[in-house]
Design an enzyme around this catalytic site. Structure first.
Site, PDB file in Angstrom:
ATOM      1  N   CYS A   2      40.805  39.556  33.680  1.00  0.00           N
ATOM      2  CA  CYS A   2      40.971  38.951  35.000  1.00  0.00           C
ATOM      3  C   CYS A   2      42.263  38.161  34.958  1.00  0.00           C
ATOM      4  O   CYS A   2      42.361  37.149  34.259  1.00  0.00           O
ATOM      5  CB  CYS A   2      39.785  38.041  35.326  1.00  0.00           C
ATOM      6  SG  CYS A   2      39.968  37.147  36.893  1.00  0.00           S
ATOM      7  N   GLU A 111      42.595  43.348  40.389  1.00  0.00           N
ATOM      8  CA  GLU A 111      42.735  44.148  39.175  1.00  0.00           C
ATOM      9  C   GLU A 111      43.672  45.305  39.472  1.00  0.00           C
ATOM     10  O   GLU A 111      43.790  45.745  40.620  1.00  0.00           O
ATOM     11  CB  GLU A 111      41.369  44.652  38.695  1.00  0.00           C
ATOM     12  CG  GLU A 111      41.366  45.180  37.280  1.00  0.00           C
ATOM     13  CD  GLU A 111      41.990  44.206  36.298  1.00  0.00           C
ATOM     14  OE1 GLU A 111      43.207  44.376  36.007  1.00  0.00           O
ATOM     15  OE2 GLU A 111      41.301  43.294  35.832  1.00  0.00           O
TER      16      GLU A 111
END
Length: 261
Positions: A2, A111
């Site tokens: 992340c 992402e």
């Protein structure tokens, strides 16, 4: 992993979800990046015996974990994520995993789908948010680092696990998501050892998230407005959901102040 996320909920919404007694005002943030302050919730506020008020508190921490034993932060790698499967064993995270588990408030995360090496194609960014909206709580770790001159700074990392069905076509890791009904158990570092909360560090349920392809605007930290979450023009469909993935193994048992601007 992340590497970017967002928190666009209001302070009142955060206060209600996490059961906080108080919280300072803050603006919506659409493109939170490493080394910036992030909002975390800890369950370590000391209360006198018989005081039934919540022990939870909201604070800001630098997104970039610094273990207490680091001598020169400039020479230490930037730790923004911690693998949940091994955090209880790693020297950098072992103490925090046992004593300083926290929640990180977010509205979703970004992402990038990486093309095969040598293809000369660009990575494709996706905005990944709860399908039903609202706030998501990432599992995190907190460490208060003290420099040689005695200055203290709170630092944090996001715990990650294997992907669920929606994230798997994009990346092989995703943040650990702690459900509201599990907040108390996760934050209770006095009674709950890492082995007692290992079951909470599994991938989020399939269909919990939806992935929206966005433009390259999110790649630049300077782009911090709502435009970074607008669907990309053209074909905006995310990769096809993967076949059901085997859930990540539970982590092994442990061996026995900033401003936003």
């Amino acid at each position: 992993m992340c590497g970017r996320f967002s928190l666009t909920a209001t302070p009142e919404e955060v206060q209600e979800l996490f059961g906080l007694e108080e919280i300072e005002d803050f603006p919506p943030r659409y493109n939170i990046a490493p080394t910036q302050p992030i909002l975390i919730i800890a369950g370590d506020r000391c209360r006198a015996e018989g005081d039934n008020r919540t022990d939870r508190r909201a604070l800001l921490a630098r997104w970039g974990f610094l273990p207490g034993w680091v001598k020169d932060p400039a020479e230490f790698p930037l730790l923004i994520n911690a693998r949940s499967e091994t955090a209880a064993e790693k020297a950098s995270f072992r103490a925090a995993m046992r004593h300083r588990r926290v929640l990180i408030a977010a509205s979703g995360f970004y992402e990038w789908h990486r093309p095969p090496k040598g293809s000369n194609e660009k990575s494709t960014p996706y905005w990944i948010k709860p399908r039903d909206g609202g706030i998501v709580a990432f599992g995190g770790l907190l460490e208060t680092y003290m420099s040689a001159d005695g200055a203290e700074i709170d630092t944090a990392a996001v715990l990650t696990t294997g992907p669920n069905r929606e994230v798997a076509p994009i990346h092989n890791r995703m943040p650990v998501v702690i459900r509201p009904e599990d907040f108390s158990r996760w934050l209770d570092c006095l009674n709950q050892e890492p082995r007692h909360v290992a079951d909470l560090m599994a991938p989020a349920p399939d269909d919990y998230f939806e992935a929206i392809r966005v433009s390259d605007l999110v790649n630049k930290v300077a782009n911090s407005g709502p435009e970074v979450q607008e669907p990309a023009s053209g074909d905006t469909a995310p990769p096809e959901p993967a076949k059901p993935v085997r859930k990540a193994k539970a982590p092994p048992a442990a061996s026995d102040q900033l401003k936003l601007f």
